[in-house]
Design an enzyme around this catalytic site. Structure first.
Site, short mmCIF file in Angstrom:
data_model
loop_
_atom_site.label_atom_id
_atom_site.label_comp_id
_atom_site.label_asym_id
_atom_site.label_seq_id
_atom_site.Cartn_x
_atom_site.Cartn_y
_atom_site.Cartn_z
N GLU A 1 -19.69 26.11 90.51
CA GLU A 1 -19.77 26.96 91.72
C GLU A 1 -18.77 26.49 92.77
O GLU A 1 -18.22 27.32 93.51
CB GLU A 1 -21.21 26.97 92.26
CG GLU A 1 -22.12 27.80 91.35
CD GLU A 1 -23.58 27.39 91.35
OE1 GLU A 1 -24.01 26.62 92.22
OE2 GLU A 1 -24.29 27.84 90.43
N LYS B 1 -28.77 23.06 95.07
CA LYS B 1 -27.73 23.99 95.57
C LYS B 1 -28.01 24.29 97.06
O LYS B 1 -28.49 23.42 97.77
CB LYS B 1 -27.69 25.26 94.73
CG LYS B 1 -27.65 24.97 93.24
CD LYS B 1 -27.35 26.17 92.43
CE LYS B 1 -27.48 25.81 90.96
NZ LYS B 1 -26.87 26.81 90.08
C1 PEP Z 1 -26.83 23.81 87.93
O1 PEP Z 1 -26.84 24.28 89.05
O2 PEP Z 1 -26.18 22.80 87.72
C2 PEP Z 1 -27.63 24.47 86.88
C3 PEP Z 1 -27.54 24.03 85.66
O3 PEP Z 1 -28.44 25.53 87.27
P1 PEP Z 1 -29.62 26.21 86.39
O4 PEP Z 1 -30.45 25.10 85.83
O5 PEP Z 1 -30.37 27.04 87.40
O6 PEP Z 1 -28.98 27.01 85.32
#
Ligand code: PEP
Length: 251
Positions: free
Chosen positions: A101, A14
């Site tokens: 997101e 991210k």
């Molecule tokens: C993602 O960003 O795709 C995700 C699954 O995040 P996390 O593993 O932090 O839940």
């Protein structure tokens, strides 16, 4: 169906990490080399600013590098955007598309995600197309329908499905520490497999379906042995090489 596919363990950094975070890639490479042969494909998707340096660092290793988004056009007047050929030029081999997101923060529709996926495939990138329902949609009993619509509208029609990857990420499980139960994951992944086979015929059996949503070293093994789970998309737990390595080992 969909069994025997080589798992993919993909990390999504991210908007986290500057140059110092490249140490984690070097550390992961050391751990993987010490471990010898791994039974999974390994991918890290750092922020766009790190893709080129990460790809240089990972060259010759089993770690592939990917982007987190791309534009549907190859070039043009789109300030701040990055195209699929630019990602390829920087050393990326995959691109995450339609992450929840981005669907929320940038209003990305499934049609926009499909156009980006076509652009990715044309450029030679493997798209990882994210789908998944919100808590409210699950509570309303609409999870299967929501995911069916996202698959129908986000995935390009004309390409061989074996070149595309789906990531099922229930929105309520992303970054929350909550994970879906093994039964819920199995049910949704089997639903997605059926949708892919309806859409692509037997090629739909070759597309990998990743689970994403608070995957961590302690739950990875159980998730990864769930039917029709062909890997994981990992957010938070991909930021530290040792945690991410434990998930790769679980595969
Ligand atoms: C993602 O960003 O795709 C995700 C699954 O995040 P996390 O593993 O932090 O839940």
């Amino acid at each position: 169906m969909g069994t025997g596919l080589r798992p993919l363990i993909a990390g999504n950094w991210k908007m986290n990490g500057a140059g110092a975070a490249l140490e984690q890639i070097a550390r992961l490479n050391t751990l993987l080399e010490e471990a010898g042969e791994v039974a999974a494909d390994v991918l890290l998707c750092p922020p766009a600013t790190l893709v080129h340096r990460a790809a240089n660092l990972a060259e010759g290793s089993v770690i592939a590098i990917g982007g987190q988004d791309c534009h549907a056009q190859a070039s043009g007047a789109h300030t701040g955007d990055i195209s699929a050929p630019m990602l390829v030029d920087a050393g990326a081999r995959y691109v995450i598309l339609g992450h929840s997101e981005r669907r929320t923060d940038h209003g990305e529709t499934s049609a926009a995600v499909r156009d980006k996926a076509v652009a990715a495939l044309v450029a030679g990138l493997t798209p990882i197309i994210c789908v998944g329902e919100t808590q409210a949609q699950r509570d309303a009993g609409a999870a299967n329908q929501v995911v069916a619509e996202q698959i129908a509208d986000s995935m390009p029609l004309y390409e061989d499905a074996s070149q595309t990857i789906v990531a099922y990420e229930p929105v309520w499980a992303i970054g929350t520490g909550k994970t879906a139960t093994a039964d819920d994951i199995a049910a949704m992944h089997t639903h997605i497999r059926d949708l892919l086979v309806k859409k692509y015929g037997s090629a739909g059996e070759q597309a990998r379906i990743l689970y994403g949503g608070s995957v961590k070293p302690s739950n990875a093994a159980e998730i990864l042995r769930t039917p029709n789970v062909n890997g994981a998309l990992v957010g938070g737990a991909s930021l530290l090489a040792d945690d991410f390595f434990s998930i790769i080992v679980a595969a």
